[in-house]
Scaffold this motif. Sequence first.
Motif, PDB file in Angstrom:
ATOM      1  N   LYS A 106     -22.946  39.691  11.988  1.00 39.61           N
ATOM      2  CA  LYS A 106     -24.128  39.715  11.121  1.00 39.61           C
ATOM      3  C   LYS A 106     -24.007  40.858  10.122  1.00 39.61           C
ATOM      4  O   LYS A 106     -23.256  41.812  10.353  1.00 39.61           O
ATOM      5  CB  LYS A 106     -25.393  39.885  11.957  1.00 39.61           C
ATOM      6  N   PRO A 107     -24.756  40.809   9.025  1.00 34.71           N
ATOM      7  CA  PRO A 107     -24.728  41.910   8.061  1.00 34.71           C
ATOM      8  C   PRO A 107     -25.234  43.214   8.685  1.00 34.71           C
ATOM      9  O   PRO A 107     -26.220  43.214   9.418  1.00 34.71           O
ATOM     10  CB  PRO A 107     -25.671  41.450   6.952  1.00 34.71           C
ATOM     11  N   VAL A 108     -24.545  44.301   8.388  1.00 32.90           N
ATOM     12  CA  VAL A 108     -25.002  45.628   8.801  1.00 32.90           C
ATOM     13  C   VAL A 108     -26.102  46.016   7.809  1.00 32.90           C
ATOM     14  O   VAL A 108     -25.912  45.886   6.596  1.00 32.90           O
ATOM     15  CB  VAL A 108     -23.838  46.653   8.750  1.00 32.90           C
ATOM     16  N   PRO A 109     -27.258  46.465   8.300  1.00 31.10           N
ATOM     17  CA  PRO A 109     -28.352  46.829   7.383  1.00 31.10           C
ATOM     18  C   PRO A 109     -27.908  47.864   6.344  1.00 31.10           C
ATOM     19  O   PRO A 109     -27.151  48.795   6.648  1.00 31.10           O
ATOM     20  CB  PRO A 109     -29.421  47.407   8.312  1.00 31.10           C
ATOM     21  N   GLY A 110     -28.392  47.667   5.124  1.00 30.00           N
ATOM     22  CA  GLY A 110     -28.045  48.568   4.029  1.00 30.00           C
ATOM     23  C   GLY A 110     -28.382  50.018   4.316  1.00 30.00           C
ATOM     24  O   GLY A 110     -27.643  50.922   3.935  1.00 30.00           O
ATOM     25  N   GLU A 111     -29.496  50.240   5.025  1.00 29.76           N
ATOM     26  CA  GLU A 111     -29.887  51.615   5.355  1.00 29.76           C
ATOM     27  C   GLU A 111     -28.828  52.286   6.222  1.00 29.76           C
ATOM     28  O   GLU A 111     -28.546  53.466   6.075  1.00 29.76           O
ATOM     29  CB  GLU A 111     -31.236  51.641   6.091  1.00 29.76           C
ATOM     30  N   ARG A 112     -28.247  51.515   7.154  1.00 29.16           N
ATOM     31  CA  ARG A 112     -27.206  52.069   8.028  1.00 29.16           C
ATOM     32  C   ARG A 112     -25.949  52.395   7.216  1.00 29.16           C
ATOM     33  O   ARG A 112     -25.316  53.428   7.422  1.00 29.16           O
ATOM     34  CB  ARG A 112     -26.890  51.091   9.154  1.00 29.16           C
ATOM     35  N   LEU A 113     -25.599  51.515   6.294  1.00 30.27           N
ATOM     36  CA  LEU A 113     -24.416  51.753   5.460  1.00 30.27           C
ATOM     37  C   LEU A 113     -24.612  52.930   4.516  1.00 30.27           C
ATOM     38  O   LEU A 113     -23.651  53.594   4.155  1.00 30.27           O
ATOM     39  CB  LEU A 113     -24.061  50.494   4.673  1.00 30.27           C
ATOM     40  N   GLU A 114     -25.855  53.186   4.118  1.00 31.72           N
ATOM     41  CA  GLU A 114     -26.112  54.353   3.271  1.00 31.72           C
ATOM     42  C   GLU A 114     -25.859  55.641   4.040  1.00 31.72           C
ATOM     43  O   GLU A 114     -25.349  56.610   3.487  1.00 31.72           O
ATOM     44  CB  GLU A 114     -27.553  54.328   2.750  1.00 31.72           C
ATOM     45  N   ILE A 115     -26.213  55.640   5.326  1.00 33.55           N
ATOM     46  CA  ILE A 115     -26.051  56.835   6.151  1.00 33.55           C
ATOM     47  C   ILE A 115     -24.607  56.973   6.643  1.00 33.55           C
ATOM     48  O   ILE A 115     -24.026  58.057   6.603  1.00 33.55           O
ATOM     49  CB  ILE A 115     -27.023  56.793   7.349  1.00 33.55           C
ATOM     50  N   LEU A 116     -24.037  55.868   7.128  1.00 35.65           N
ATOM     51  CA  LEU A 116     -22.664  55.847   7.647  1.00 35.65           C
ATOM     52  C   LEU A 116     -21.876  54.774   6.900  1.00 35.65           C
ATOM     53  O   LEU A 116     -21.693  53.661   7.399  1.00 35.65           O
ATOM     54  CB  LEU A 116     -22.651  55.510   9.149  1.00 35.65           C
ATOM     55  N   PRO A 117     -21.403  55.076   5.709  1.00 39.42           N
ATOM     56  CA  PRO A 117     -20.755  54.037   4.904  1.00 39.42           C
ATOM     57  C   PRO A 117     -19.479  53.459   5.530  1.00 39.42           C
ATOM     58  O   PRO A 117     -19.037  52.384   5.139  1.00 39.42           O
ATOM     59  CB  PRO A 117     -20.456  54.738   3.580  1.00 39.42           C
ATOM     60  N   TYR A 118     -18.933  54.124   6.519  1.00 46.05           N
ATOM     61  CA  TYR A 118     -17.702  53.651   7.143  1.00 46.05           C
ATOM     62  C   TYR A 118     -17.943  52.933   8.468  1.00 46.05           C
ATOM     63  O   TYR A 118     -17.006  52.546   9.155  1.00 46.05           O
ATOM     64  CB  TYR A 118     -16.723  54.816   7.369  1.00 46.05           C
ATOM     65  N   THR A 119     -19.207  52.713   8.834  1.00 44.56           N
ATOM     66  CA  THR A 119     -19.494  52.101  10.118  1.00 44.56           C
ATOM     67  C   THR A 119     -18.961  50.669  10.186  1.00 44.56           C
ATOM     68  O   THR A 119     -18.932  49.956   9.182  1.00 44.56           O
ATOM     69  CB  THR A 119     -21.003  52.124  10.440  1.00 44.56           C
ATOM     70  N   ARG A 120     -18.537  50.271  11.369  1.00 50.83           N
ATOM     71  CA  ARG A 120     -18.033  48.916  11.592  1.00 50.83           C
ATOM     72  C   ARG A 120     -19.061  48.037  12.267  1.00 50.83           C
ATOM     73  O   ARG A 120     -18.893  46.827  12.323  1.00 50.83           O
ATOM     74  CB  ARG A 120     -16.796  48.958  12.494  1.00 50.83           C
ATOM     75  N   TYR A 121     -20.110  48.648  12.823  1.00 56.84           N
ATOM     76  CA  TYR A 121     -21.046  47.924  13.671  1.00 56.84           C
ATOM     77  C   TYR A 121     -22.498  48.132  13.269  1.00 56.84           C
ATOM     78  O   TYR A 121     -22.864  49.192  12.757  1.00 56.84           O
ATOM     79  CB  TYR A 121     -20.909  48.389  15.129  1.00 56.84           C
ATOM     80  N   CYS A 122     -23.332  47.126  13.587  1.00 59.81           N
ATOM     81  CA  CYS A 122     -24.776  47.301  13.508  1.00 59.81           C
ATOM     82  C   CYS A 122     -25.171  48.215  14.675  1.00 59.81           C
ATOM     83  O   CYS A 122     -24.342  48.507  15.552  1.00 59.81           O
ATOM     84  CB  CYS A 122     -25.490  45.947  13.599  1.00 59.81           C
ATOM     85  N   VAL A 123     -26.401  48.661  14.718  1.00 56.39           N
ATOM     86  CA  VAL A 123     -26.837  49.600  15.748  1.00 56.39           C
ATOM     87  C   VAL A 123     -26.675  49.001  17.149  1.00 56.39           C
ATOM     88  O   VAL A 123     -26.163  49.652  18.065  1.00 56.39           O
ATOM     89  CB  VAL A 123     -28.287  50.058  15.511  1.00 56.39           C
ATOM     90  N   ALA A 124     -27.097  47.755  17.331  1.00 58.41           N
ATOM     91  CA  ALA A 124     -27.032  47.127  18.660  1.00 58.41           C
ATOM     92  C   ALA A 124     -25.591  47.038  19.154  1.00 58.41           C
ATOM     93  O   ALA A 124     -25.298  47.361  20.305  1.00 58.41           O
ATOM     94  CB  ALA A 124     -27.671  45.742  18.627  1.00 58.41           C
ATOM     95  N   CYS A 125     -24.676  46.611  18.309  1.00 57.45           N
ATOM     96  CA  CYS A 125     -23.274  46.495  18.720  1.00 57.45           C
ATOM     97  C   CYS A 125     -22.639  47.874  18.932  1.00 57.45           C
ATOM     98  O   CYS A 125     -21.794  48.027  19.810  1.00 57.45           O
ATOM     99  CB  CYS A 125     -22.488  45.658  17.719  1.00 57.45           C
ATOM    100  N   GLN A 126     -23.043  48.852  18.140  1.00 51.89           N
ATOM    101  CA  GLN A 126     -22.534  50.214  18.312  1.00 51.89           C
ATOM    102  C   GLN A 126     -22.936  50.734  19.696  1.00 51.89           C
ATOM    103  O   GLN A 126     -22.135  51.348  20.379  1.00 51.89           O
ATOM    104  CB  GLN A 126     -23.061  51.147  17.219  1.00 51.89           C
ATOM    105  N   ARG A 127     -24.164  50.465  20.076  1.00 48.68           N
ATOM    106  CA  ARG A 127     -24.623  50.892  21.411  1.00 48.68           C
ATOM    107  C   ARG A 127     -23.801  50.227  22.505  1.00 48.68           C
ATOM    108  O   ARG A 127     -23.452  50.848  23.493  1.00 48.68           O
ATOM    109  CB  ARG A 127     -26.101  50.571  21.585  1.00 48.68           C
ATOM    110  N   ARG A 128     -23.510  48.943  22.324  1.00 49.63           N
ATOM    111  CA  ARG A 128     -22.705  48.232  23.315  1.00 49.63           C
ATOM    112  C   ARG A 128     -21.282  48.787  23.422  1.00 49.63           C
ATOM    113  O   ARG A 128     -20.733  48.901  24.501  1.00 49.63           O
ATOM    114  CB  ARG A 128     -22.660  46.737  23.014  1.00 49.63           C
ATOM    115  N   THR A 129     -20.680  49.143  22.279  1.00 48.85           N
ATOM    116  CA  THR A 129     -19.314  49.672  22.318  1.00 48.85           C
ATOM    117  C   THR A 129     -19.262  51.082  22.892  1.00 48.85           C
ATOM    118  O   THR A 129     -18.259  51.469  23.458  1.00 48.85           O
ATOM    119  CB  THR A 129     -18.666  49.673  20.915  1.00 48.85           C
ATOM    120  N   ALA A 130     -20.368  51.831  22.732  1.00 44.36           N
ATOM    121  CA  ALA A 130     -20.411  53.206  23.242  1.00 44.36           C
ATOM    122  C   ALA A 130     -20.694  53.239  24.744  1.00 44.36           C
ATOM    123  O   ALA A 130     -20.415  54.236  25.404  1.00 44.36           O
ATOM    124  CB  ALA A 130     -21.474  54.018  22.508  1.00 44.36           C
TER     125      ALA A 130
END
Length: 108
Positions: free
Chosen positions: A83-107
């Motif tokens: 799914k698209p990573v929210p624009g707000e997240r990309l503004e803060i972490l432009p290099y992120t590979r994951y949305c917040v939910a998936c990032q939590r799962r990988t961590a």
Amino acid sequence: MSLDASRIEPRPERLTSHEARQRLEHARNTRMTQLQALGESGQADDQLMSAQTAAIERVLKEIDEAFARIDAGTYGTCMGCGKPVPGERLEILPYTRYCVACQRRTAA
């Protein structure tokens, strides 16, 4: 006094390729400056300096991978759920590979 809503421009949901590249360049330059400062600091604690250097180098690698995703046309798409990573997240972490939910799962 009322707020003239017609003068407020909506923020686009996704960053343009140009905006993403600018944010990534800024993030890269910041990390390169941090690496240079660490090298010049002459810190006594080699273990701490080594850990900081490794962390910065990991982020630099993530930034390079984000540039590759821009070139491939997959930048801004979560590598976990697709799914698209929210624009707000990309503004803060432009290099992120994951949305917040998936990032939590990988961590986890």
